[in-house]
Design a protein around this motif. Structure first.
Motif, PDB file in Angstrom:
ATOM      1  N   THR A  94       0.845  -1.191   0.000  1.00 42.25           N
ATOM      2  CA  THR A  94       0.000   0.000   0.000  1.00 42.25           C
ATOM      3  C   THR A  94       0.884   1.247   0.000  1.00 42.25           C
ATOM      4  OG1 THR A  94      -0.111   0.262   2.412  1.00 42.25           O
ATOM      5  CG2 THR A  94      -1.741  -1.237   1.385  1.00 42.25           C
ATOM      6  N   VAL A  95       0.286   2.365  -0.322  1.00 43.20           N
ATOM      7  CA  VAL A  95       1.025   3.628  -0.323  1.00 43.20           C
ATOM      8  C   VAL A  95       1.597   3.912   1.068  1.00 43.20           C
ATOM      9  CG1 VAL A  95       0.798   6.135  -0.567  1.00 43.20           C
ATOM     10  CG2 VAL A  95      -0.215   4.616  -2.271  1.00 43.20           C
ATOM     11  N   GLU A  96       0.789   3.716   2.109  1.00 43.68           N
ATOM     12  CA  GLU A  96       1.278   4.016   3.460  1.00 43.68           C
ATOM     13  C   GLU A  96       2.390   3.061   3.876  1.00 43.68           C
ATOM     14  OE1 GLU A  96      -1.202   5.739   6.491  1.00 43.68           O
ATOM     15  OE2 GLU A  96      -2.936   5.505   5.166  1.00 43.68           O
ATOM     16  N   GLU A  97       2.281   1.778   3.538  1.00 46.42           N
ATOM     17  CA  GLU A  97       3.353   0.829   3.862  1.00 46.42           C
ATOM     18  C   GLU A  97       4.638   1.194   3.129  1.00 46.42           C
ATOM     19  OE1 GLU A  97       0.629  -3.177   4.602  1.00 46.42           O
ATOM     20  OE2 GLU A  97       1.629  -2.900   2.686  1.00 46.42           O
ATOM     21  N   GLN A  98       4.512   1.516   1.846  1.00 46.14           N
ATOM     22  CA  GLN A  98       5.709   1.894   1.090  1.00 46.14           C
ATOM     23  C   GLN A  98       6.278   3.209   1.590  1.00 46.14           C
ATOM     24  OE1 GLN A  98       5.608   1.511  -3.185  1.00 46.14           O
ATOM     25  NE2 GLN A  98       4.662  -0.514  -3.091  1.00 46.14           N
ATOM     26  N   ALA A  99       5.425   4.163   1.933  1.00 46.93           N
ATOM     27  CA  ALA A  99       5.911   5.444   2.465  1.00 46.93           C
ATOM     28  C   ALA A  99       6.682   5.217   3.766  1.00 46.93           C
ATOM     29  CB  ALA A  99       4.753   6.413   2.690  1.00 46.93           C
ATOM     30  N   LEU A 132      14.181  19.983   4.657  1.00 38.79           N
ATOM     31  CA  LEU A 132      13.668  21.296   4.293  1.00 38.79           C
ATOM     32  C   LEU A 132      12.597  21.189   3.219  1.00 38.79           C
ATOM     33  CD1 LEU A 132      17.107  23.096   4.001  1.00 38.79           C
ATOM     34  CD2 LEU A 132      15.517  23.179   5.939  1.00 38.79           C
ATOM     35  N   ARG A 133      12.769  20.182   2.345  1.00 37.04           N
ATOM     36  CA  ARG A 133      11.869  20.006   1.206  1.00 37.04           C
ATOM     37  C   ARG A 133      11.782  18.530   0.863  1.00 37.04           C
ATOM     38  NH1 ARG A 133       9.527  22.629  -2.943  1.00 37.04           N
ATOM     39  NH2 ARG A 133       9.576  21.653  -4.986  1.00 37.04           N
ATOM     40  N   VAL A 134      10.583  18.097   0.495  1.00 34.92           N
ATOM     41  CA  VAL A 134      10.330  16.723   0.075  1.00 34.92           C
ATOM     42  C   VAL A 134       9.558  16.768  -1.241  1.00 34.92           C
ATOM     43  CG1 VAL A 134       8.995  14.644   0.617  1.00 34.92           C
ATOM     44  CG2 VAL A 134      10.294  15.762   2.406  1.00 34.92           C
ATOM     45  N   GLU A 135       9.975  15.947  -2.176  1.00 35.52           N
ATOM     46  CA  GLU A 135       9.224  15.788  -3.419  1.00 35.52           C
ATOM     47  C   GLU A 135       8.792  14.328  -3.508  1.00 35.52           C
ATOM     48  OE1 GLU A 135      12.602  16.952  -3.874  1.00 35.52           O
ATOM     49  OE2 GLU A 135      12.009  19.024  -3.675  1.00 35.52           O
ATOM     50  N   CYS A 136       7.498  14.119  -3.720  1.00 35.36           N
ATOM     51  CA  CYS A 136       6.962  12.768  -3.837  1.00 35.36           C
ATOM     52  C   CYS A 136       6.432  12.573  -5.247  1.00 35.36           C
ATOM     53  CB  CYS A 136       5.840  12.546  -2.828  1.00 35.36           C
ATOM     54  SG  CYS A 136       5.092  10.916  -2.970  1.00 35.36           S
ATOM     55  N   PHE A 137       6.794  11.460  -5.848  1.00 33.71           N
ATOM     56  CA  PHE A 137       6.303  11.071  -7.159  1.00 33.71           C
ATOM     57  C   PHE A 137       5.342   9.915  -6.950  1.00 33.71           C
ATOM     58  CE2 PHE A 137      10.447  12.937  -7.529  1.00 33.71           C
ATOM     59  CZ  PHE A 137      10.307  13.840  -8.575  1.00 33.71           C
ATOM     60  N   LEU A 138       4.051  10.157  -7.161  1.00 30.47           N
ATOM     61  CA  LEU A 138       3.020   9.140  -6.985  1.00 30.47           C
ATOM     62  C   LEU A 138       2.715   8.482  -8.326  1.00 30.47           C
ATOM     63  CD1 LEU A 138       0.314  10.887  -4.742  1.00 30.47           C
ATOM     64  CD2 LEU A 138       1.907   9.078  -4.077  1.00 30.47           C
ATOM     65  N   ALA A 139       2.464   7.182  -8.294  1.00 31.59           N
ATOM     66  CA  ALA A 139       2.136   6.455  -9.528  1.00 31.59           C
ATOM     67  C   ALA A 139       0.722   6.777 -10.008  1.00 31.59           C
ATOM     68  CB  ALA A 139       2.291   4.953  -9.310  1.00 31.59           C
ATOM     69  N   ASP A 140      -0.144   7.260  -9.109  1.00 31.12           N
ATOM     70  CA  ASP A 140      -1.537   7.518  -9.481  1.00 31.12           C
ATOM     71  C   ASP A 140      -2.115   8.600  -8.568  1.00 31.12           C
ATOM     72  OD1 ASP A 140      -4.602   6.951  -9.297  1.00 31.12           O
ATOM     73  OD2 ASP A 140      -3.936   5.788 -11.045  1.00 31.12           O
ATOM     74  N   LEU A 141      -2.874   9.511  -9.125  1.00 27.86           N
ATOM     75  CA  LEU A 141      -3.469  10.600  -8.347  1.00 27.86           C
ATOM     76  C   LEU A 141      -4.379  10.081  -7.235  1.00 27.86           C
ATOM     77  CD1 LEU A 141      -3.882  13.629  -7.910  1.00 27.86           C
ATOM     78  CD2 LEU A 141      -5.682  13.549  -9.642  1.00 27.86           C
ATOM     79  N   ALA A 151       0.265   9.518   5.312  1.00 26.88           N
ATOM     80  CA  ALA A 151       1.605   9.065   5.709  1.00 26.88           C
ATOM     81  C   ALA A 151       2.510  10.263   6.002  1.00 26.88           C
ATOM     82  CB  ALA A 151       2.217   8.196   4.621  1.00 26.88           C
ATOM     83  N   PHE A 152       2.448  11.280   5.173  1.00 22.43           N
ATOM     84  CA  PHE A 152       3.273  12.475   5.359  1.00 22.43           C
ATOM     85  C   PHE A 152       2.945  13.146   6.694  1.00 22.43           C
ATOM     86  CE2 PHE A 152       4.161  16.997   4.915  1.00 22.43           C
ATOM     87  CZ  PHE A 152       5.450  16.991   4.426  1.00 22.43           C
ATOM     88  N   VAL A 153       1.665  13.332   6.976  1.00 27.07           N
ATOM     89  CA  VAL A 153       1.244  13.987   8.221  1.00 27.07           C
ATOM     90  C   VAL A 153       1.665  13.157   9.432  1.00 27.07           C
ATOM     91  CG1 VAL A 153      -0.791  14.667   9.560  1.00 27.07           C
ATOM     92  CG2 VAL A 153      -0.626  15.288   7.147  1.00 27.07           C
ATOM     93  N   ARG A 154       1.606  11.842   9.310  1.00 31.22           N
ATOM     94  CA  ARG A 154       2.019  10.973  10.422  1.00 31.22           C
ATOM     95  C   ARG A 154       3.509  11.122  10.711  1.00 31.22           C
ATOM     96  NH1 ARG A 154       2.945   6.036   9.228  1.00 31.22           N
ATOM     97  NH2 ARG A 154       1.346   5.902   7.620  1.00 31.22           N
ATOM     98  N   HIS A 155       4.317  11.263   9.665  1.00 28.16           N
ATOM     99  CA  HIS A 155       5.767  11.384   9.851  1.00 28.16           C
ATOM    100  C   HIS A 155       6.199  12.803  10.221  1.00 28.16           C
ATOM    101  CE1 HIS A 155       7.169   7.362   8.819  1.00 28.16           C
ATOM    102  NE2 HIS A 155       6.125   7.314   8.022  1.00 28.16           N
TER     103      HIS A 155
END
Length: 116
Positions: A33-38, A60-69, A78-82
């Motif tokens: 899943t996205v969260e497991e992979q994140a 300072l900056r994070v760029e995420c490349f998602l396979a699907d919107l 996942a981002f908010v949790r981290h």
């Protein structure tokens, strides 16, 4: 071992290459899943940053490349949790992964403790 550096340390910054939920020794994708992979990716980013005197909190900056919107809500969770407080600047893009089964890839820029 990767064919490229996982990070480059220059001018007091750690420039992180794209990290994916991939076991580099076996090629196995870690998580379905996205969260497991994140979670796997953030663990890898933390390990790479530690080798350069930095931590996830130094990003300072994070760029995420998602396979699907459609993965965006799970990526956001996942981002908010981290990063529950003081999150880094962030950009999210939609891009096909280099390996089928990867759902996202994350790169970033962090301040290094070595330069403080």
């Amino acid at each position: 071992m990767s064919a490229f550096p996982m990070a480059v340390h220059a001018a007091g910054l750690v420039w992180l290459s794209g990290h994916a939920a991939l076991d580099l020794a076996t090629g196995e994708i870690l998580g379905s899943t996205v969260e497991e992979q994140a979670d796997q990716i953030f663990a890898g980013l933390a390990k790479t940053l530690a080798g350069h005197g930095a931590h996830l909190s130094d990003l300072l900056r994070v760029e995420c490349f998602l396979a699907d919107l459609s993965f965006y809500p799970d990526w956001n969770a996942a981002f908010v949790r981290h990063f529950p407080v003081s999150p880094p600047a962030r950009t999210t893009l939609i891009a096909l992964p280099p390996i089928p089964g990867l759902l996202l890839e994350i790169q970033g820029i962090a301040l290094s403790d070595r330069e403080r």
